[in-house]
Each structure stands twice: as C-alpha cells, then as structure tokens.
Design a protein around this motif. Structure first.
Motif, short mmCIF file in Angstrom:
data_model
loop_
_atom_site.label_atom_id
_atom_site.label_comp_id
_atom_site.label_asym_id
_atom_site.label_seq_id
_atom_site.Cartn_x
_atom_site.Cartn_y
_atom_site.Cartn_z
N TYR A 315 56.15 36.95 51.34
CA TYR A 315 57.11 36.20 51.63
C TYR A 315 57.93 37.37 51.51
O TYR A 315 59.46 37.20 52.83
CB TYR A 315 57.73 36.03 50.25
CG TYR A 315 59.14 35.58 50.17
CD1 TYR A 315 59.39 34.47 50.49
CD2 TYR A 315 60.20 36.37 49.98
CE1 TYR A 315 60.52 34.59 50.59
CE2 TYR A 315 61.45 36.85 49.50
CZ TYR A 315 61.74 34.68 49.86
OH TYR A 315 63.49 34.92 50.07
N GLY A 348 57.48 28.99 46.79
CA GLY A 348 56.91 29.32 48.67
C GLY A 348 55.73 28.41 49.45
O GLY A 348 55.51 29.02 50.21
N HIS A 379 56.93 31.43 54.51
CA HIS A 379 56.24 29.74 53.20
C HIS A 379 54.96 29.32 53.81
O HIS A 379 54.92 30.23 55.37
CB HIS A 379 57.00 29.41 53.29
CG HIS A 379 58.83 29.52 52.55
ND1 HIS A 379 58.92 28.98 51.40
CD2 HIS A 379 59.35 30.74 52.93
CE1 HIS A 379 60.21 29.09 50.90
NE2 HIS A 379 60.61 30.54 51.98
#
Length: 517
Positions: A315, A348, A379
């Motif tokens: 991320y 995520g 993601h």
C-alpha cells in the motif's frame, strides 16, 4: 497520411439540406437494427483541437434514440483512474450488446496529448500502442463495431477558431493553454498524430479522416461513414446468423452427420494419438508432498506474519497485486484464500468469487467483468475462479465457440501484460489434486451437514469429464504461463502443503518486487 488530405472540400447549403434528411432517417433505422441484433458500437472522435468534435457529436446523436447511446468525454485521468492500468477506464465504458458508446476523445489521448505534454514517455509508447490495438482487436472479434473518426483542419484555421472562441466570454473557457501550445507547435503535434494513425489503422478498426474545414462537408461525411460501417456490420451479422440457421436445418444436419460418420474414425484415432502426445504439466506434480500439522502451524504463522507486513508495504509503495485461483472442484481454493487473507488488512484487498455470468455480464465482452474488478495501486484483488473459464468450462461445455476459446489465449495474455505493464504483480494458482482425493473430499462433504452446501450434482457430473478438463488445463498452462504472469501448480493432496506453498509464493513475489523497486 494527413499531408495527402484535401482540406478544401465543401458542400453547399442546398446540397447539405438535400442530403441530411435521408441520412438522419437511415442512421435512426440502423441504430434500431444494431439493437435488435445485439451489436455493440463504439464511435471514436479524435483530431485537432477546434476541429468541431463536440459540434459533430451533437449533430450525430440528434438522429439517434437517446435511450440507446451514451457519450463519454475523455479528459485528464482522475486520481482513481491513475491508480489503475491505462485501459481500465475504457474497458469499464465499453457498451453492452445493442448499445452505442460515443467517445469525445478516447484511449488515444495517451499517445497524443499526453505524449505531447511529456506525460507519456517515449519508452512507454510501444506498450501503449500494443494495449490500444489489443483492446480494439478483442472488442472487434467479440462482435463490436469500432468506428474511428479523425477530424482534420490546418494550423491557420485552428488558430482562427481558437481566437473566435477566446473573444467570447461564454466560450473562452473552451480554449486551454494546452490548445494554444499545440497550435504553436502544430507540425510537431501533427507528426505525433501521423505516427498514431499509421500504428493503429487496422482492418478491424480503421481510421476515417474527416476533412473538417467546412462543417457541412464534415457532417455529411461523418454520417455517411457511420451509416456505411453500421450497415456493413449488420449484413455481416445477418450472413453469419443465416449460416448458423442453415446448419441447424434438418437436411443440413443429416448431411453433416454423414460427413462426420465418414471421417469420424480417423478423427477419433488422431484425437487419441494427440492426447498421448500432449505435453502434460500436471503429470509432473508430486502429489505426495505434505507437511505434518506441527510443520504446517509453524510455517503458516511465520508466512502470515510476513504477509501482514508486506501488505502494508504494498500500500505504501502503491503496488497492485492480482491473484487468480483455479483448480479441480474441492481442490482447496477456498481454504488457501482464507489462510492467505487471515492477517491482511481487509480494507486493502477484495476476494472476487466468479460464478456463471449474469445477463448484464453476458451482454459485454467476457473480460469486461474482470477488468471492472482489477485493483487500484496498492490494493490486492483475489479471484476465486477467473477469466480462464473461457478456455476450460466454457470450452468443454460448449458455452463459447471454438474460435472464441482459441483466440482467448492471446486475449488473456494481452490483458495480463497490461496489468504487469501498469506495475501489478500477477500470479495464477492451479490447485491440483488427483481423482481419488477429489472423490474422498466429495464424500466427506456429503456426509458433513456443515459442508453439504459445497457439493452439487454438477460437481459429480464434471468428474465424468476429468480427462477432457485435464487436457484443457495442460494446454492452458502451456499457452498462458508467462514471465509476467506465471502459473504455479500447487500440489494439493495435502491441504497443509498447498496452503503453505500459496503463501510462500505470494511472499516471495512481493519481496522480489520490493527489492527491484
């Protein structure tokens, strides 16, 4: 190409008034025919600024039923679009069967305006052109009609129109600094357009140059081009449908059956020989591999802890991940995914279960629903069953034609290359078990009230086609395992071993990418 265009072409007001009523009637009728036949149509307007794209789009859609089309204006990418692969925002706008999508600007922005403004680097151009041509070819082969219109004016006329727009406070906003820059460097920008036209003018999606100095001439030529393209496509579809209907006629069926009986034995014999000669990737899998419960727990905890940290790093560095799971029924896909995501931040990642396509999905190219689910940067998208259904279940059960599943290998490879080129880690897992282990798991599910929902009559029927599926899987693995999107065969008779191998593979791939970056 552009230097040979005669920009002096004109149509008189009288001739225009004479031609347009009939053209409008024809276009309306053809729209209805395309809807009835389920033909998706994409009409792309590109060209020089102030050449009249907006005006001509407005003129064209006046003759159409507004319930059957949508106009998409393509400007700079939004933040959401920038966090996806280049073609994602266009795949999600492709029309369903029988509808029309009109693009004011398009995917060509990447190789025109973005190129001129240095947002697209020269080293990125080959990949961009490949993605564009692949996108158009896939849509065309699936039955879409793509009409590409390039509106051409000269430098002097462009400047004159910009000046006129700028003088009126109600239209001045339409002239940007970028427009002025491209006019000041008209020849340089025109050379980029020449390059684009040359590299993307194809049989399946040809360009039509619209001489746009005279607006009446441009309108008539646009109408005529669209009408001709739609009429040709309608005739093509009708001929195809007529041939299919004829093949289903009783006399034709009998003739076909006789032909098959004459060569059937030869075909069957050759087929058996081919199966013997077929490269078998699955046969190399060592299904005796296993871990004890203690080994499993130790490795699982260590790998899940690693993945928990790596997920945060993905991320932070904005790296997307695409994981596809295929395998035999009861092969352990669900269990592997559950352990994979156990300590990942639920914000995520998304697990996408893939069932039979619904009516909306059937009305689009088969890859459309998967493109919509691709992750944005940072993601993770996990697919429980994937786009590979086209070359397995759809192939074997006859849900698509032979031509469709054969061309799917290239289409899939192209899609996965687009994902990789956009920075994604792409891994596909085949969860492999043998036939005896599958039967044992089926019976275990039947006898356990908490697991009976997992087993259906269809699962048992599919076992009868095990050999057909095995051949299809071997071919799939052979044709679509690439450096940028590899297949990993997971030896799954031991669930413990399979789950650890999946986790280890994902961890290794992420760590490798982080070192590269």
């Amino acid at each position: 190409m552009l230097e040979k265009v005669d920009l002096t072409k004109k149509i008189s007001k009288e001739e225009y008034k004479e031609k347009m009523p009939q053209l409008e009637i024809k276009l309306g009728r053809l729209q209805r025919e395309c809807k009835a036949l389920g033909i998706p149509v994409l009409i792309v307007f590109e060209g020089f600024g102030a050449a009249g794209k907006g005006l001509q789009i407005g003129r064209l859609i006046q003759s159409m039923d507004p319930r059957g089309f949508e106009v998409h204006t393509v400007k700079n990418e939004t933040e959401e679009e920038r966090m996806h692969p280049f073609m994602w925002r266009f795949w999600t706008k492709t029309p369903s069967r029988g509808r029309i999508a009109v693009f004011d600007g398009s995917w060509y922005r990447r190789v025109l305006i973005d190129r001129f403004e240095k947002r697209t680097k020269n080293k990125e151009l080959p990949l961009a052109f490949h993605s564009i041509n692949s996108f158009e070819e896939q849509l065309s082969e699936d039955g879409s009609l793509i009409i590409k219109l390039f509106l051409d004016i000269d430098r002097k006329e462009q400047k004159k129109r910009f000046d006129k727009l700028a003088k009126n406070k109600e239209t001045a906003w339409r002239v940007s600094q970028g427009d002025r820059e491209r006019n000041a460097h008209y020849d340089e920008y025109a050379a980029m357009m020449e390059d684009m036209l040359f590299k993307t003018d194809t049989d399946y999606a040809p360009w039509t140059i619209i001489e746009s100095m005279d607006r009446r001439f441009a309108t008539v030529k646009i109408y005529t081009t669209v009408i001709k393209a739609m009429a040709d496509q309608i005739e093509k579809v009708r001929r195809h449908n007529a041939v299919k209907a004829k093949e289903k006629a009783p006399g034709q069926m009998e003739e076909t059956a006789n032909r098959k009986s004459e060569i059937g034995e030869i075909a069957e014999e050759a087929g058996n020989e081919m199966r013997d000669l077929q490269v078998s990737i699955l046969s190399k899998a060592d299904l005796t591999l296993s871990y004890t419960r203690e080994e499993y727990k130790e490795k699982l905890d260590k790998l899940q802890s690693k993945l928990e940290k790596l997920h945060g790093e993905l991320y932070r560095r904005r790296i997307p991940v695409v994981l596809g799971f295929e395998g035999w029924d009861a092969g352990g896909k669900g269990g592997a995914i559950k352990r994979l995501t156990a300590r990942m931040d639920a914000r995520g990642y998304v697990v996408n279960p893939t069932a039979s396509p619904n009516d909306i999905e059937k009305a689009h190219h088969y890859l459309w629903r998967f493109w919509r689910a691709m992750p944005k940067d940072g993601h993770v998208a996990i697919f429980d069953r994937t786009w590979y259904g086209r070359v397995m279940v759809e192939r074997i059960e006859g849900f698509c034609t032979t031509e469709e599943w054969k061309r799917a290998y290239k289409e899939i490879n192209d899609m996965e290359k687009d994902l990789y080129d956009a920075g994604a880690i792409v891994i596909k897992f085949w969860m492999h078990i043998d036939k005896d282990e599958q039967e044992r798991r089926f019976r275990e599910r039947q006898e356990n009230p908490e697991k009976q929902w997992k087993i259906t009559d269809e699962d048992w029927r599919n076992r009868e086609k095990w050999d057909q599926y095995e051949n299809a899987v071997n071919e799939m693995l052979m044709r679509t395992s690439t450096d940028y999107a590899p297949w990993v065969v997971v030896e799954g008779n031991s669930k413990y071993y399979a789950r650890v191998k999946v986790l280890q593979t994902v961890v290794d791939a992420i760590e490798k990418r982080l070192k590269e970056k």
